[in-house]
Write an enzyme that holds these catalytic residues in place. Structure first.
Site, PDB file in Angstrom:
ATOM      1  N   ASP A 120      58.151  70.357  51.985  1.00 55.60           N
ATOM      2  CA  ASP A 120      57.542  70.052  53.048  1.00 55.60           C
ATOM      3  C   ASP A 120      57.776  68.474  53.552  1.00 55.60           C
ATOM      4  O   ASP A 120      57.902  67.818  52.640  1.00 55.60           O
ATOM      5  CB  ASP A 120      55.835  69.835  53.048  1.00 55.60           C
ATOM      6  CG  ASP A 120      55.448  71.399  52.817  1.00 55.60           C
ATOM      7  OD1 ASP A 120      56.004  72.362  53.112  1.00 55.60           O
ATOM      8  OD2 ASP A 120      54.465  71.724  52.262  1.00 55.60           O
ATOM      9  N   LYS A 121      57.332  68.036  54.837  1.00 51.16           N
ATOM     10  CA  LYS A 121      57.657  66.447  55.088  1.00 51.16           C
ATOM     11  C   LYS A 121      56.999  65.622  54.231  1.00 51.16           C
ATOM     12  O   LYS A 121      57.597  64.572  53.762  1.00 51.16           O
ATOM     13  CB  LYS A 121      57.288  66.451  56.656  1.00 51.16           C
ATOM     14  CG  LYS A 121      57.482  64.869  57.012  1.00 51.16           C
ATOM     15  CD  LYS A 121      57.095  64.715  58.476  1.00 51.16           C
ATOM     16  CE  LYS A 121      55.440  64.570  58.523  1.00 51.16           C
ATOM     17  NZ  LYS A 121      54.800  63.769  58.284  1.00 51.16           N
TER      18      LYS A 121
END
Length: 226
Positions: free
Chosen positions: A73-74
């Site tokens: 995930d970012k």
């Protein structure tokens, strides 16, 4: 799932990926490149041109044949592997798909976790009204399992090690929320004091092991920055 009002979904206008260091290479050989992805950088580009900067693009500028074997995930930092040829990509992809790859994450969560270890076995599905958030869904959700152990209790905050046995989107974040202990600084699933307790999501992919395309076991570790 908590009924508390969650934070707004970030937009492309919020995207300010870190640039220093530009790229942190943990290991590179003829088949794979192992990176330490910083929090705040997308693994792959988004559809909006404002989301073009990503780990994949940065790596491809140096290794044009590089391809993603998996993603983070970012907001999650830590160990991520990319492959430099089709044979390696097929091999490493199978390591993840067949769950031979071994992953562990470190997280700091809100509250005092009472037990020393446990397992969360809750099916997850996309929360279509609040994409990209995920939610527990017993009817349509995909099997999602996370083992966890407590590493330290810090007076209202607990440091845990997480072992995802499956690889669903936001799995660790939702599973910790369902235990009543959201991960600190989580822009999607934490609120109030839990969100304000950290200036970033306190989730880090610390260790990754798998069978290398050349046939030997490799293990990579990058210590959590928090």
């Amino acid at each position: 799932m908590s009924g508390a009002m969650l934070n707004p979904v970030p937009t492309s206008f919020d995207y300010r990926p870190p640039t220093e260091p530009w790229l942190t290479v943990v290991h590179a050989d003829d088949d794979i490149v192992v990176l330490d992805k910083p929090s705040g950088l997308l693994s792959v580009a988004g559809k909006d041109p404002a989301l073009a900067d990503c780990l994949e693009a940065r790596v491809k500028a140096r290794w044009p044949s590089a391809a993603m074997a998996h993603r983070l995930d970012k907001d999650t930092s830590g160990v991520l592997v990319m492959c430099l040829n089709k044979r390696a990509l097929g091999h490493v992809g199978q390591e993840f798909e067949q769950r031979r790859a071994k992953k562990s994450y470190v997280a700091r969560v809100w509250g005092d976790v009472e037990a020393d270890e446990g397992r969360v076995d809750l099916p997850l599905a996309t929360d279509w009204e609040n994409k990209p958030r995920q939610r527990v869904d017993y009817e349509r959700g995909r099997a999602s399992v996370t083992d966890w152990t407590v590493e330290a209790r810090e007076g209202g905050i607990t440091r845990v090690r997480l072992y995802p046995l499956t690889g669903r989107t936001h799995q660790l974040r939702v599973h910790m929320l369902e235990l009543g202990h959201p991960i600190l600084g989580d822009p999607f699933y934490s609120t109030g004091e839990a969100f304000a307790a950290a200036d970033r999501l306190q989730l880090h992919a610390e260790e990754l092991g798998f069978n290398h395309p050349q046939g030997h076991w490799v293990n990579f570790r990058v210590r959590a920055p928090f």
